[in-house]
Design a protein around this motif. Structure first.
Motif, short mmCIF file in Angstrom:
data_model
loop_
_atom_site.label_atom_id
_atom_site.label_comp_id
_atom_site.label_asym_id
_atom_site.label_seq_id
_atom_site.Cartn_x
_atom_site.Cartn_y
_atom_site.Cartn_z
N VAL A 85 13.00 -1.48 7.02
CA VAL A 85 12.66 -2.54 6.07
C VAL A 85 11.71 -3.58 6.66
CG1 VAL A 85 14.77 -2.26 4.72
CG2 VAL A 85 14.73 -3.89 6.62
N ASP A 86 11.56 -3.59 7.99
CA ASP A 86 10.70 -4.57 8.65
C ASP A 86 9.30 -4.04 8.94
OD1 ASP A 86 12.80 -6.41 8.69
OD2 ASP A 86 13.56 -5.62 10.59
N LEU A 87 9.02 -2.81 8.56
CA LEU A 87 7.71 -2.22 8.84
C LEU A 87 6.61 -2.87 8.02
CD1 LEU A 87 8.72 1.56 8.85
CD2 LEU A 87 8.27 0.11 10.84
N THR A 88 5.45 -3.01 8.64
CA THR A 88 4.28 -3.52 7.95
C THR A 88 3.37 -2.35 7.60
OG1 THR A 88 2.97 -3.75 9.96
CG2 THR A 88 4.37 -5.64 9.36
N ASP A 89 2.35 -2.60 6.80
CA ASP A 89 1.38 -1.55 6.49
C ASP A 89 0.70 -1.06 7.76
OD1 ASP A 89 1.77 -1.30 3.72
OD2 ASP A 89 0.45 -3.00 3.30
N ASP A 90 0.41 -1.98 8.69
CA ASP A 90 -0.19 -1.58 9.97
C ASP A 90 0.75 -0.66 10.75
OD1 ASP A 90 -2.54 -2.96 9.49
OD2 ASP A 90 -1.95 -4.71 10.70
N VAL A 146 3.68 1.98 19.06
CA VAL A 146 4.90 2.80 18.98
C VAL A 146 6.08 2.05 19.58
CG1 VAL A 146 6.02 4.94 19.75
CG2 VAL A 146 3.66 5.00 18.92
N ILE A 147 5.86 1.41 20.71
CA ILE A 147 6.94 0.64 21.35
C ILE A 147 7.46 -0.42 20.39
CG2 ILE A 147 7.47 -1.01 23.20
CD1 ILE A 147 5.40 0.61 24.93
N GLU A 148 6.56 -1.14 19.74
CA GLU A 148 6.98 -2.17 18.79
C GLU A 148 7.71 -1.57 17.60
OE1 GLU A 148 4.06 -5.04 17.61
OE2 GLU A 148 3.21 -5.12 19.62
N ILE A 149 7.19 -0.46 17.08
CA ILE A 149 7.79 0.17 15.91
C ILE A 149 9.20 0.66 16.23
CG2 ILE A 149 7.65 2.20 14.40
CD1 ILE A 149 4.51 1.78 14.62
N LEU A 150 9.41 1.20 17.42
CA LEU A 150 10.73 1.70 17.80
C LEU A 150 11.78 0.60 17.80
CD1 LEU A 150 9.83 4.28 20.59
CD2 LEU A 150 10.68 4.76 18.28
N GLY A 151 11.35 -0.64 17.93
CA GLY A 151 12.28 -1.76 17.92
C GLY A 151 12.51 -2.35 16.54
N LYS A 152 11.94 -1.72 15.50
CA LYS A 152 12.05 -2.26 14.15
C LYS A 152 12.96 -1.42 13.27
CE LYS A 152 7.54 -4.49 13.85
NZ LYS A 152 6.38 -4.69 12.98
N MET A 158 2.16 4.78 12.53
CA MET A 158 3.12 5.87 12.53
C MET A 158 2.46 7.16 12.03
SD MET A 158 6.35 3.71 11.08
CE MET A 158 7.61 4.98 11.11
N ALA A 159 1.67 7.05 10.98
CA ALA A 159 0.97 8.22 10.45
C ALA A 159 -0.03 8.76 11.47
CB ALA A 159 0.27 7.86 9.14
N ARG A 160 -0.71 7.87 12.21
CA ARG A 160 -1.65 8.31 13.25
C ARG A 160 -0.92 9.04 14.36
NH1 ARG A 160 -3.79 2.96 13.41
NH2 ARG A 160 -3.40 2.97 15.63
N GLU A 203 0.80 -1.22 0.00
CA GLU A 203 0.00 0.00 0.00
C GLU A 203 0.84 1.28 0.00
OE1 GLU A 203 -2.99 0.08 3.03
OE2 GLU A 203 -3.38 -2.05 2.82
N HIS A 204 2.10 1.20 0.31
CA HIS A 204 2.93 2.39 0.47
C HIS A 204 4.14 2.34 -0.46
CE1 HIS A 204 0.69 3.63 4.04
NE2 HIS A 204 0.73 2.37 4.41
N THR A 205 4.42 3.46 -1.12
CA THR A 205 5.61 3.55 -1.96
C THR A 205 6.83 3.78 -1.07
OG1 THR A 205 5.51 5.94 -2.25
CG2 THR A 205 4.23 4.59 -3.82
N SER A 206 8.01 3.60 -1.64
CA SER A 206 9.23 3.81 -0.86
C SER A 206 9.35 5.27 -0.42
CB SER A 206 10.46 3.36 -1.64
OG SER A 206 10.57 4.09 -2.83
N VAL A 207 8.86 6.20 -1.24
CA VAL A 207 8.90 7.62 -0.88
C VAL A 207 7.97 7.87 0.31
CG1 VAL A 207 8.35 9.96 -1.67
CG2 VAL A 207 9.53 8.36 -3.19
N GLU A 208 6.79 7.27 0.29
CA GLU A 208 5.85 7.42 1.41
C GLU A 208 6.43 6.82 2.69
OE1 GLU A 208 1.48 7.25 -0.71
OE2 GLU A 208 2.56 5.38 -0.42
N VAL A 209 7.05 5.67 2.58
CA VAL A 209 7.66 5.02 3.74
C VAL A 209 8.73 5.93 4.32
CG1 VAL A 209 9.07 3.08 4.52
CG2 VAL A 209 7.14 2.67 2.98
N GLU A 210 9.58 6.49 3.47
CA GLU A 210 10.65 7.39 3.93
C GLU A 210 10.06 8.61 4.64
OE1 GLU A 210 14.36 8.80 4.75
OE2 GLU A 210 13.90 6.86 3.85
N GLU A 211 9.02 9.20 4.05
CA GLU A 211 8.40 10.39 4.64
C GLU A 211 7.77 10.06 6.00
OE1 GLU A 211 4.54 13.19 3.87
OE2 GLU A 211 5.74 12.67 2.12
N ILE A 212 7.03 8.97 6.06
CA ILE A 212 6.40 8.58 7.33
C ILE A 212 7.46 8.28 8.38
CG2 ILE A 212 4.98 6.82 8.48
CD1 ILE A 212 3.40 6.60 5.80
#
Length: 113
Positions: free
Chosen positions: A63-68, A54-60, A73-75, A3-12
């Motif tokens: 390249v390991d991020l999921t759409d969720d 957020v706690i889980e995301i901070l440990g990733k 992150m956007a929220r 669902e997300h482009t590499s540019v969107e991932v970088e921005e988020i």
């Protein structure tokens, strides 16, 4: 991450790490989670789901991020921007409820500015 482009991932990724200024350990302590038990502290309230994300995301790694993860992150960015938009540092710090909401998603307003 279809669902997300590499540019969107970088921005988020960049925006998320600009607004989240607490470490995973600090946020874990704040929301009352014992990592070894993977749950709330005995007798405590249930931690906020977004704070746990957020706690889980901070440990990733990025390249390991999921759409969720990216949606969470956007929220978080939206919550921090909404809660701080147009307010001075003093106004933000004077509102204890606002400060608590911000810290629940990993933004310590005492570190801003």
């Amino acid at each position: 991450m279809a669902e997300h482009t590499s540019v969107e991932v970088e921005e988020i990724w960049e925006r998320f790490h600009q607004v989240v200024n607490m470490t995973s350990r600090e946020l874990t302590d704040w929301v009352g989670v014992q990592p070894e038990l993977d749950g709330p502290l005995p007798g405590g309230d249930q931690p906020a789901p977004l704070g746990l994300a957020v706690i889980e995301i901070l440990g990733k790694r990025r390249v390991d991020l999921t759409d969720d993860d990216l949606d969470a992150m956007a929220r978080v960015v939206e919550v921090v921007e909404t809660e701080t938009d147009g307010l001075t540092q003093d106004q933000i710090l004077a509102d204890e409820r606002r400060r608590h909401r911000l810290m629940t998603v990993g933004h310590d307003p005492y570190r801003s500015g």
